[in-house]
Every structure is written in C-alpha cells, then in structure tokens.
Write a protein that holds these residues in place. Structure first.
Motif, PDB file in Angstrom:
ATOM      1  N   UNK A 265       0.865  -1.086  -0.074  1.00  0.00           N
ATOM      2  CA  UNK A 265      -0.039  -0.031   0.087  1.00  0.00           C
ATOM      3  C   UNK A 265       0.949   1.250   0.297  1.00  0.00           C
ATOM      4  N   UNK A 266       0.854   2.087  -1.008  1.00  0.00           N
ATOM      5  CA  UNK A 266       1.363   3.371  -1.210  1.00  0.00           C
ATOM      6  C   UNK A 266       0.739   4.550  -0.625  1.00  0.00           C
ATOM      7  N   UNK A 267       0.928   5.259   0.308  1.00  0.00           N
ATOM      8  CA  UNK A 267       0.248   6.456   0.693  1.00  0.00           C
ATOM      9  C   UNK A 267       1.036   7.726   0.406  1.00  0.00           C
ATOM     10  N   UNK A 268       0.509   8.654  -0.288  1.00  0.00           N
ATOM     11  CA  UNK A 268       1.209   9.819  -0.473  1.00  0.00           C
ATOM     12  C   UNK A 268       0.462  11.312   0.166  1.00  0.00           C
ATOM     13  N   UNK A 269       1.103  11.787   1.183  1.00  0.00           N
ATOM     14  CA  UNK A 269       0.401  12.730   1.856  1.00  0.00           C
ATOM     15  C   UNK A 269       1.089  14.155   1.413  1.00  0.00           C
ATOM     16  N   UNK A 270       0.192  15.239   1.534  1.00  0.00           N
ATOM     17  CA  UNK A 270       0.445  16.452   1.104  1.00  0.00           C
ATOM     18  C   UNK A 270       0.489  17.493   2.127  1.00  0.00           C
ATOM     19  N   UNK A 271       1.727  17.919   2.728  1.00  0.00           N
ATOM     20  CA  UNK A 271       1.699  19.029   3.794  1.00  0.00           C
ATOM     21  C   UNK A 271       1.964  20.333   3.489  1.00  0.00           C
ATOM     22  N   UNK A 272       1.970  20.644   2.097  1.00  0.00           N
ATOM     23  CA  UNK A 272       1.769  21.843   1.621  1.00  0.00           C
ATOM     24  C   UNK A 272       0.760  22.631   1.641  1.00  0.00           C
ATOM     25  N   UNK A 273       0.847  23.900   1.361  1.00  0.00           N
ATOM     26  CA  UNK A 273      -0.509  24.740   1.577  1.00  0.00           C
ATOM     27  C   UNK A 273      -1.057  24.802   0.227  1.00  0.00           C
ATOM     28  N   UNK A 274      -0.943  23.957  -0.872  1.00  0.00           N
ATOM     29  CA  UNK A 274      -1.656  24.066  -2.158  1.00  0.00           C
ATOM     30  C   UNK A 274      -1.737  22.684  -2.421  1.00  0.00           C
ATOM     31  N   UNK A 275      -2.653  22.539  -3.328  1.00  0.00           N
ATOM     32  CA  UNK A 275      -3.167  21.117  -3.968  1.00  0.00           C
ATOM     33  C   UNK A 275      -2.158  20.839  -4.712  1.00  0.00           C
ATOM     34  N   UNK A 276      -1.836  19.538  -4.762  1.00  0.00           N
ATOM     35  CA  UNK A 276      -0.925  18.595  -5.841  1.00  0.00           C
ATOM     36  C   UNK A 276      -1.818  18.272  -6.910  1.00  0.00           C
ATOM     37  N   UNK A 277      -1.607  18.400  -8.245  1.00  0.00           N
ATOM     38  CA  UNK A 277      -2.227  18.227  -9.396  1.00  0.00           C
ATOM     39  C   UNK A 277      -1.525  17.068 -10.209  1.00  0.00           C
TER      40      UNK A 277
END
Length: 190
Positions: A48-60
């Motif tokens: 299971x691969x999880x990618x988490x985003x802690x930036x203040x902008x959406x990853x597209x």
C-alpha cells in the motif's frame, strides 16, 4: 497615502514570504510504503503506497511510478514480467492523503534483498514546473519456489569421466510448470 499603501503591501508580502505560505517543497510531500518485510518467492504480495501532502497548495496531476526488481511478475498473468507500474492518482488537497494498493509476485534467490523504488511526479496550480519525490522499500525473499543443489567430485584427472548430480526441490504450494534445467560447461569439457 501612497507611502502608507506601499508599507502595508511590503508588510503583507514579507509576512507571506517568511510565513512560508507560498513555498511548495518536496520536503512537505511524504511517501509511505506499507508491506511485508519478507516474502516467500513466488507468492503474491500486496503493497500500500500512501502519498501525503503537507504543502499549503493542492498537488495536481500526481503520477505514481513503481520500479520493481528483475524477476517480478504480474499477479493476474504469471508469464508477464512486471518491470514498472504507473498510474495517475487523484489530486491531493492540502493536508490530504492519496493511496494505492499494488500487487505483484516477487522471485529471487533465498535470503536475497530486493529493492522497490516508488516515485511520484506532480504539478501545482499556476506553475509549469514538475516536482518529484521518491522512496525505496526493501523486501527480503525468505525462500525461493525452487531449490537446486549439485553434487560431484571435487577433483578429477584430465580425460576422466565423472557425473554431476543435480537435485531440484519444489518449495512451492502449487505445481511448477515448464521448468527447464540448463547446464553450461566451461571450455575443454565434452
């Protein structure tokens, strides 16, 4: 008024710059790989691969890529080698997590360590830059589906005939089909 407006604008700009709200960093993106640390060769395994985003902008346009070691096959078609898995994931909002389950069958020598490389490429709104983050996951092949042992003389004289005995054992729960035993002799043997 213009000097006051300039100072207020300068203050707001400095606040946004030093507050970090306009910075997009790969350090704020994390890849977590959950899977077994060892597996029997020839047995299906799930990661299971999880990618988490802690930036203040959406990853597209998040493009997930997984590079498998040599000898990995598809779980649906055992004759199809699986070198690379690639899939486009959903956009990841600030503070969000996206995940994907990946299945494969790993082969290799007993007690050998294999490396799986996971990488993502993504974009952010208002930028043409492509950002990248990668992580590796090590897995141990605890046993192989086939074991091979050879026995023969340690020394022979030139021109002397001798036998080599090869023993092939199955460690698999299933019948192994289309197995080929191939021997390559060095120069001078007949």
């Amino acid at each position: 008024w213009s000097i006051g407006f300039f100072l207020i604008s300068l203050g707001i700009g400095a606040y946004l710059l030093f507050n970090g709200s306009n910075i997009v960093s790969a350090n704020n993106v994390d890849i977590t790989i959950n899977g077994p640390i060892s597996v029997a060769g020839g047995e299906p395994v799930s990661f299971e691969v999880q990618v988490s985003n802690q930036n203040n902008i959406k990853l597209e346009t998040v493009d997930l890529s997984v590079d498998f070691p040599t000898g990995t096959t598809d779980t649906q078609d055992g004759s199809k080698e699986l070198k690379k898995f690639r899939e486009l994931m959903d956009d990841i909002s600030p503070g969000g997590i996206a995940q994907k389950t990946i299945n494969a069958v790993l082969y290799g020598e007993e007690n050998s360590k294999k490396e799986i490389k996971v990488s993502i490429e993504y974009r952010v709104k208002g930028s043409s830059a492509v950002f990248q983050k990668e992580k590796t996951f090590d897995i141990l092949i605890s046993s192989s589906p086939i074991s091979l042992s050879l026995s023969s003389f340690k020394e022979v004289n030139a021109g002397q005939e001798f036998e080599i005995s090869a023993t092939v054992n199955s460690n698999s729960k299933e019948i192994i089909k289309n197995l080929i035993l191939k021997a390559n002799y060095p120069f001078g043997f007949s």
